[in-house]
Design an enzyme around this catalytic site. Structure first.
Site, PDB file in Angstrom:
ATOM      1  N   TYR A 131      -1.223   1.192   9.052  1.00 35.62           N
ATOM      2  CA  TYR A 131      -2.313   0.275   9.370  1.00 35.62           C
ATOM      3  C   TYR A 131      -2.553   0.234  10.878  1.00 35.62           C
ATOM      4  O   TYR A 131      -1.688   0.621  11.661  1.00 35.62           O
ATOM      5  CB  TYR A 131      -1.952  -1.139   8.924  1.00 35.62           C
ATOM      6  CG  TYR A 131      -2.209  -1.400   7.473  1.00 35.62           C
ATOM      7  CD1 TYR A 131      -3.504  -1.441   6.978  1.00 35.62           C
ATOM      8  CD2 TYR A 131      -1.166  -1.613   6.591  1.00 35.62           C
ATOM      9  CE1 TYR A 131      -3.746  -1.685   5.651  1.00 35.62           C
ATOM     10  CE2 TYR A 131      -1.392  -1.867   5.252  1.00 35.62           C
ATOM     11  CZ  TYR A 131      -2.695  -1.910   4.783  1.00 35.62           C
ATOM     12  OH  TYR A 131      -2.934  -2.150   3.472  1.00 35.62           O
ATOM     13  N   ARG A 152       0.856  -1.204   0.000  1.00 38.87           N
ATOM     14  CA  ARG A 152       0.000   0.000   0.000  1.00 38.87           C
ATOM     15  C   ARG A 152       0.886   1.247   0.000  1.00 38.87           C
ATOM     16  O   ARG A 152       0.848   2.057   0.919  1.00 38.87           O
ATOM     17  CB  ARG A 152      -0.929   0.000   1.223  1.00 38.87           C
ATOM     18  CG  ARG A 152      -1.712  -1.281   1.475  1.00 38.87           C
ATOM     19  CD  ARG A 152      -2.755  -1.599   0.437  1.00 38.87           C
ATOM     20  NE  ARG A 152      -3.945  -0.789   0.430  1.00 38.87           N
ATOM     21  CZ  ARG A 152      -5.014  -0.973   1.199  1.00 38.87           C
ATOM     22  NH1 ARG A 152      -5.015  -1.903   2.106  1.00 38.87           N
ATOM     23  NH2 ARG A 152      -6.084  -0.219   1.070  1.00 38.87           N
ATOM     24  N   SER A 192      -8.120  -0.866  -2.299  1.00 37.31           N
ATOM     25  CA  SER A 192      -8.684   0.479  -2.181  1.00 37.31           C
ATOM     26  C   SER A 192      -9.834   0.685  -3.161  1.00 37.31           C
ATOM     27  O   SER A 192     -10.896   1.179  -2.776  1.00 37.31           O
ATOM     28  CB  SER A 192      -7.626   1.546  -2.462  1.00 37.31           C
ATOM     29  OG  SER A 192      -6.699   1.586  -1.415  1.00 37.31           O
ATOM     30  N   ASP A 238      -3.948  -0.682  -6.730  1.00 35.95           N
ATOM     31  CA  ASP A 238      -4.434  -1.184  -5.452  1.00 35.95           C
ATOM     32  C   ASP A 238      -5.928  -1.547  -5.505  1.00 35.95           C
ATOM     33  O   ASP A 238      -6.790  -0.694  -5.330  1.00 35.95           O
ATOM     34  CB  ASP A 238      -4.165  -0.095  -4.398  1.00 35.95           C
ATOM     35  CG  ASP A 238      -4.505  -0.525  -2.996  1.00 35.95           C
ATOM     36  OD1 ASP A 238      -5.002  -1.654  -2.821  1.00 35.95           O
ATOM     37  OD2 ASP A 238      -4.292   0.277  -2.078  1.00 35.95           O
ATOM     38  N   GLN A 276      -0.477   2.893  -5.664  1.00 32.80           N
ATOM     39  CA  GLN A 276      -1.878   3.281  -5.461  1.00 32.80           C
ATOM     40  C   GLN A 276      -2.775   2.950  -6.660  1.00 32.80           C
ATOM     41  O   GLN A 276      -3.894   2.488  -6.488  1.00 32.80           O
ATOM     42  CB  GLN A 276      -1.956   4.771  -5.168  1.00 32.80           C
ATOM     43  CG  GLN A 276      -2.529   5.038  -3.803  1.00 32.80           C
ATOM     44  CD  GLN A 276      -2.323   6.478  -3.358  1.00 32.80           C
ATOM     45  OE1 GLN A 276      -1.719   7.283  -4.050  1.00 32.80           O
ATOM     46  NE2 GLN A 276      -2.838   6.788  -2.186  1.00 32.80           N
TER      47      GLN A 276
END
Ligand code: NAD
Length: 377
Positions: free
Chosen positions: A227, A122, A133, A130, A127
């Site tokens: 996280y 991540r 997401s 991903d 991005q």
């Protein structure tokens, strides 16, 4: 190089891994793309739409897989599907590699190079690749719609000839990608929205969406990667006390709290549900990883007194046209990374490749998966 797109076989899965928009770009880049008949149908993409951008259609899975160099899937393959994968082919999908040891062993045995989308790091650079997401966006959105649909009350404040209706209070627990989208969606529907998390960085994001921050900043609750970590017993008690008051005052609770690689934390106990007012609705998005509410049952609606607890599964499939498009764009970026001049070119020095490739040339090459599944086959 032949890229193939099977029809997803998991019950209830409406998404497709590649949509015509991306297929057209791949064909222009010189790849040949074959789509299984009806693969995009449930997501609103006809065979004709794929043919129009240069793909060909295979009548069944067996024909499709034969001669495949790259197989693009949403869900992990079944055992029967693994048997259809040609030796040396490249498989990309949400493989759930950390919790699917048998599948990983099978893929290694079959000498398939497998790329687990859920293991893409991540990072800012990754991005655009991903899928966690892109698909979580749909989770937050759909969870709020499910709650609004099931609730006996309006979300917005209404001023009518029959008097004023007060707005619903929506509490969103867990302000990651899904939670933030839930906050934005509930705000658009006019609810009074509160956002809760234990990561300090979440406060600014919750507030920037116009919701009230009601979170707790728990020391050491955040990893260097941003996280959440599992919290201590004392912190759990603190969080329980804090949440009990908030939950009791909410009309709708959307729970999205997850800790990567672990069962979702239980944040709403039976007693907390019993203290909620009749007509309250909980939508527990963490249902598939055990649930944030003690009463949640994945795929079911549980009534507890006057409270409804919904445990939805596979919410992204419910917005399949857009989630497939987003998924497909994520895949296109991954292809840019691993396909050079029409051939697979894996650079294991690259952290994205190292992080997400699970099996290669008959071995389990991924460190995290190796630790879970055992030594290389
Ligand atoms: P997730 O699905 O793993 O978890 C959802 C949320 O639950 C998180 O915000 C987490 O803090 C929260 N949570 C966990 N335990 C909790 C508890 N006991 N009580 C309350 N809340 C709890 O998270 P996600 O949506 O995948 O995102 C996690 C982080 O990764 C976020 O910081 C996000 O911004 C970041 N992220 C970065 C990128 C990137 O840079 N490529 C992409 C996506 C997400």
């Amino acid at each position: 190089m032949r890229v193939v797109v099977p029809k997803e076989t998991m019950p209830g899965e409406c998404r497709v891994a590649l949509v015509p928009e991306t297929v057209g770009k791949l064909v222009k880049a010189g790849l040949s793309v074959v789509v299984e008949q009806g693969a995009g149908e449930a997501a609103g993409f006809t065979d004709a739409a794929y043919e129009k951008v240069g793909a060909s259609i295979a009548p069944d899975a067996r024909t499709l897989y034969a001669g495949a160099d790259v197989v693009a899937k949403v869900q992990k393959p079944t055992e029967a599907e693994v048997e259809l994968l040609p030796e040396g082919s490249f498989l990309v999908g949400v493989l759930q590699a950390l919790v699917s040891p048998e599948l990983v062993q099978l893929l290694a045995k079959r000498k398939v190079t497998s790329f687990a989308l859920e293991l893409v790091p991540r990072t800012t650079r990754a991005q655009s690749m991903d899928v966690l997401s892109s698909q979580a966006t749909a989770v937050g959105y759909k969870a709020v719609l499910a709650a609004a649909d099931a609730a006996p009350r309006f979300f917005p404040m209404l001023t009518t000839a029959a008097g004023t209706v007060r707005p619903s209070t929506v509490l969103v627990i867990g302000a990651g990608v899904a939670g933030l989208q839930a906050i934005a969606t509930a705000r658009r529907l006019g609810a009074v929205v509160q956002g809760f998390d234990i990561r300090p960085a979440a406060q600014e994001q919750v507030e920037s969406l116009g919701a009230k921050w009601v979170g707790l900043t728990l020391e050491g609750a955040e990893t260097a990667g941003g996280y959440a970590k599992e919290v201590t017993e004392e912190q759990k008690r603190q969080e329980h006390e804090h949440l009990a008051k908030l939950v009791a005052g909410a009309d709708v609770v959307i729970t999205t709290a997850q800790v990567p690689g672990r069962r979702a934390p239980v944040l709403i106990t039976k007693d907390m549900v019993a203290a909620m007012h009749p007509g309250a609705v909980i939508v527990d998005v963490a249902a598939e990883s055990g649930g944030n509410c003690e009463l949640t049952r994945a795929g079911e609606r549980v009534r507890a007194g006057g409270v409804l607890v919904i445990g939805p599964v596979n919410l992204p499939s419910g917005v399949a046209q857009d989630t497939s498009t987003m998924f497909s764009r994520n895949l296109a970026k991954i292809f840019e990374l691993v396909i050079k001049d029409g051939a697979l070119a894996l650079d294991f020095e690259d952290e994205i490749v190292r992080g997400a490739v699970v099996t290669h040339e008959g071995r389990i090459v991924n460190e995290a998966v190796q630790a879970q599944v055992g030594a290389a086959v």
